[in-house]
Design a protein around this motif. Structure first.
Motif, PDB file in Angstrom:
ATOM      1  N   UNK A   1      22.684   4.518  46.241  1.00 11.77           N
ATOM      2  CA  UNK A   1      21.597   4.801  45.516  1.00 11.77           C
ATOM      3  C   UNK A   1      21.226   5.358  43.963  1.00 11.77           C
ATOM      4  N   UNK A   2      20.792   4.605  42.845  1.00 14.74           N
ATOM      5  CA  UNK A   2      20.603   5.162  42.117  1.00 14.74           C
ATOM      6  C   UNK A   2      18.911   5.366  41.806  1.00 14.74           C
ATOM      7  N   UNK A   3      18.900   6.710  40.972  1.00 13.70           N
ATOM      8  CA  UNK A   3      17.425   7.434  40.606  1.00 13.70           C
ATOM      9  C   UNK A   3      17.583   7.173  38.610  1.00 13.70           C
ATOM     10  N   UNK A   4      16.646   6.714  37.892  1.00 14.05           N
ATOM     11  CA  UNK A   4      15.996   6.647  36.879  1.00 14.05           C
ATOM     12  C   UNK A   4      15.050   7.996  36.609  1.00 14.05           C
ATOM     13  N   UNK A   5      14.913   8.350  35.509  1.00 16.13           N
ATOM     14  CA  UNK A   5      13.586   9.146  35.121  1.00 16.13           C
ATOM     15  C   UNK A   5      12.969   8.507  33.315  1.00 16.13           C
ATOM     16  N   UNK A   6      11.848   8.739  33.319  1.00 20.93           N
ATOM     17  CA  UNK A   6      11.985   7.788  31.994  1.00 20.93           C
ATOM     18  C   UNK A   6      11.230   7.654  31.552  1.00 20.93           C
ATOM     19  N   UNK A   7      10.560   7.990  30.046  1.00 18.30           N
ATOM     20  CA  UNK A   7       9.283   8.260  30.226  1.00 18.30           C
ATOM     21  C   UNK A   7       9.292   6.201  29.355  1.00 18.30           C
TER      22      UNK A   7
ATOM     23  N   UNK B   1       3.124  16.100  26.421  1.00 14.03           N
ATOM     24  CA  UNK B   1       3.774  15.713  26.862  1.00 14.03           C
ATOM     25  C   UNK B   1       5.062  14.957  25.928  1.00 14.03           C
ATOM     26  N   UNK B   2       5.962  15.287  25.553  1.00 12.55           N
ATOM     27  CA  UNK B   2       7.198  14.349  24.910  1.00 12.55           C
ATOM     28  C   UNK B   2       8.271  13.706  25.626  1.00 12.55           C
ATOM     29  N   UNK B   3       8.365  12.794  26.085  1.00  6.24           N
ATOM     30  CA  UNK B   3       9.880  12.476  27.117  1.00  6.24           C
ATOM     31  C   UNK B   3       9.324  12.551  28.127  1.00  6.24           C
ATOM     32  N   UNK B   4      10.315  12.579  28.827  1.00  4.57           N
ATOM     33  CA  UNK B   4      10.166  12.961  30.072  1.00  4.57           C
ATOM     34  C   UNK B   4       9.990  15.010  30.814  1.00  4.57           C
ATOM     35  N   UNK B   5       8.909  15.197  30.536  1.00  4.43           N
ATOM     36  CA  UNK B   5       8.813  17.038  30.527  1.00  4.43           C
ATOM     37  C   UNK B   5       9.535  17.751  31.341  1.00  4.43           C
ATOM     38  N   UNK B   6      10.275  18.987  30.681  1.00  2.00           N
ATOM     39  CA  UNK B   6      11.487  19.469  32.052  1.00  2.00           C
ATOM     40  C   UNK B   6      10.980  19.998  32.479  1.00  2.00           C
TER      41      UNK B   6
ATOM     42  N   UNK C   1       9.201  18.648  35.103  1.00  2.00           N
ATOM     43  CA  UNK C   1       9.686  17.127  35.684  1.00  2.00           C
ATOM     44  C   UNK C   1      11.041  17.498  35.900  1.00  2.00           C
ATOM     45  N   UNK C   2      11.799  17.182  35.246  1.00  2.00           N
ATOM     46  CA  UNK C   2      13.011  16.673  35.354  1.00  2.00           C
ATOM     47  C   UNK C   2      13.544  17.957  36.229  1.00  2.00           C
ATOM     48  N   UNK C   3      13.000  19.323  36.394  1.00  2.00           N
ATOM     49  CA  UNK C   3      13.570  20.613  37.376  1.00  2.00           C
ATOM     50  C   UNK C   3      13.048  20.004  38.996  1.00  2.00           C
ATOM     51  N   UNK C   4      11.902  19.780  38.915  1.00  2.00           N
ATOM     52  CA  UNK C   4      11.663  19.256  39.649  1.00  2.00           C
ATOM     53  C   UNK C   4      12.364  18.086  40.906  1.00  2.00           C
TER      54      UNK C   4
ATOM     55  N   UNK D   1       3.010  13.781  42.241  1.00  2.00           N
ATOM     56  CA  UNK D   1       4.183  13.742  42.856  1.00  2.00           C
ATOM     57  C   UNK D   1       4.627  14.353  41.232  1.00  2.00           C
ATOM     58  N   UNK D   2       5.636  15.434  41.842  1.00  2.00           N
ATOM     59  CA  UNK D   2       6.283  15.491  41.015  1.00  2.00           C
ATOM     60  C   UNK D   2       5.815  16.662  39.589  1.00  2.00           C
ATOM     61  N   UNK D   3       4.563  17.174  40.027  1.00  2.00           N
ATOM     62  CA  UNK D   3       3.266  17.700  39.580  1.00  2.00           C
ATOM     63  C   UNK D   3       2.630  16.644  38.651  1.00  2.00           C
ATOM     64  N   UNK D   4       2.813  15.083  38.631  1.00  4.21           N
ATOM     65  CA  UNK D   4       2.085  14.403  37.709  1.00  4.21           C
ATOM     66  C   UNK D   4       1.348  13.698  38.341  1.00  4.21           C
ATOM     67  N   UNK D   5       0.658  13.246  37.875  1.00  4.80           N
ATOM     68  CA  UNK D   5      -0.387  12.140  38.627  1.00  4.80           C
ATOM     69  C   UNK D   5      -0.279  10.884  39.210  1.00  4.80           C
ATOM     70  N   UNK D   6       0.253  10.136  40.191  1.00  5.16           N
ATOM     71  CA  UNK D   6       0.507   9.365  40.421  1.00  5.16           C
ATOM     72  C   UNK D   6      -0.202   7.965  39.640  1.00  5.16           C
ATOM     73  N   UNK D   7       0.240   6.685  38.322  1.00  6.51           N
ATOM     74  CA  UNK D   7      -0.599   6.389  38.008  1.00  6.51           C
ATOM     75  C   UNK D   7      -0.946   5.034  39.119  1.00  6.51           C
ATOM     76  N   UNK D   8       0.981   3.787  39.322  1.00  6.35           N
ATOM     77  CA  UNK D   8       1.280   2.692  39.820  1.00  6.35           C
ATOM     78  C   UNK D   8       2.163   3.549  40.661  1.00  6.35           C
ATOM     79  N   UNK D   9       2.274   2.704  41.852  1.00  8.20           N
ATOM     80  CA  UNK D   9       3.432   2.467  42.581  1.00  8.20           C
ATOM     81  C   UNK D   9       3.489   0.662  42.582  1.00  8.20           C
TER      82      UNK D   9
END
Length: 155
Positions: A124-130, A91-96, A98-101, A61-69
């Motif tokens: 709708x709210x969308x958040x992305x964080x490490x 990876x440090x924080x949220x990779x650029x 992934x942010x771009x995707x 999902x967004x070029x990262x492996x899914x751990x849990x849903x």
């Protein structure tokens, strides 16, 4: 012969679709105990939160492996989704990337506040964080969270 091909194609389509685990806000969902584990019920909103325990067939999902849903359901409708993505070594924080995707899929720029990227679009709210906490099952994850506006959940 032609009917066998059509039946095989329909069977393949139905089986792939039924084993997929992409969840979208507003979709109807009746969680089965073989695929979902109830984590809790909000006393304020009545949202039932489930961890998906079925086989993860869409592994990225967004070029990262899914751990849990994790999904939140109210009145049979998905009102929250959490995709815990596994960061890659280095990876440090949220990779650029992934942010771009994520950014390419939404019409407004993500804001950045205290390590969290986010946007509120209509209801709708969308958040992305490490994150490494209870929501990520105490694992280092890139958490992609979507939710219906909290005021709507209280209705």
């Amino acid at each position: 012969m032609k009917s066998k091909t059509i039946i095989l194609a329909l069977l393949l389509f139905v089986s792939i679709h039924s084993f997929s685990q992409k969840f979208y806000l507003g979709d109807r969902l009746t969680p089965k105990s073989s695929q979902f584990k109830l984590l809790g019920i909000s006393s304020v909103t009545g949202v039932r939160t489930y961890k998906y325990i079925g086989a993860i067939s869409d592994k990225y999902f967004f070029d990262k492996r899914v751990g849990e849903i994790v999904v939140g359901i109210k009145n049979g409708i998905i009102v929250t989704t959490i995709y815990n993505l596994i960061p890659e070594k280095g990876d440090i924080g949220v990779p650029k990337s992934t942010l771009n995707l994520v950014q390419s899929g939404i019409p407004f720029p993500l804001a950045y506040v205290n390590g969290v990227y986010g946007a509120n679009i209509d209801n709708t709210s969308i958040t992305l964080s490490r994150t490494n906490n209870a929501i990520t099952f105490h694992k280092d994850r890139i958490m992609f969270f979507t939710s219906v506006k909290n005021s709507l959940l209280r209705q």
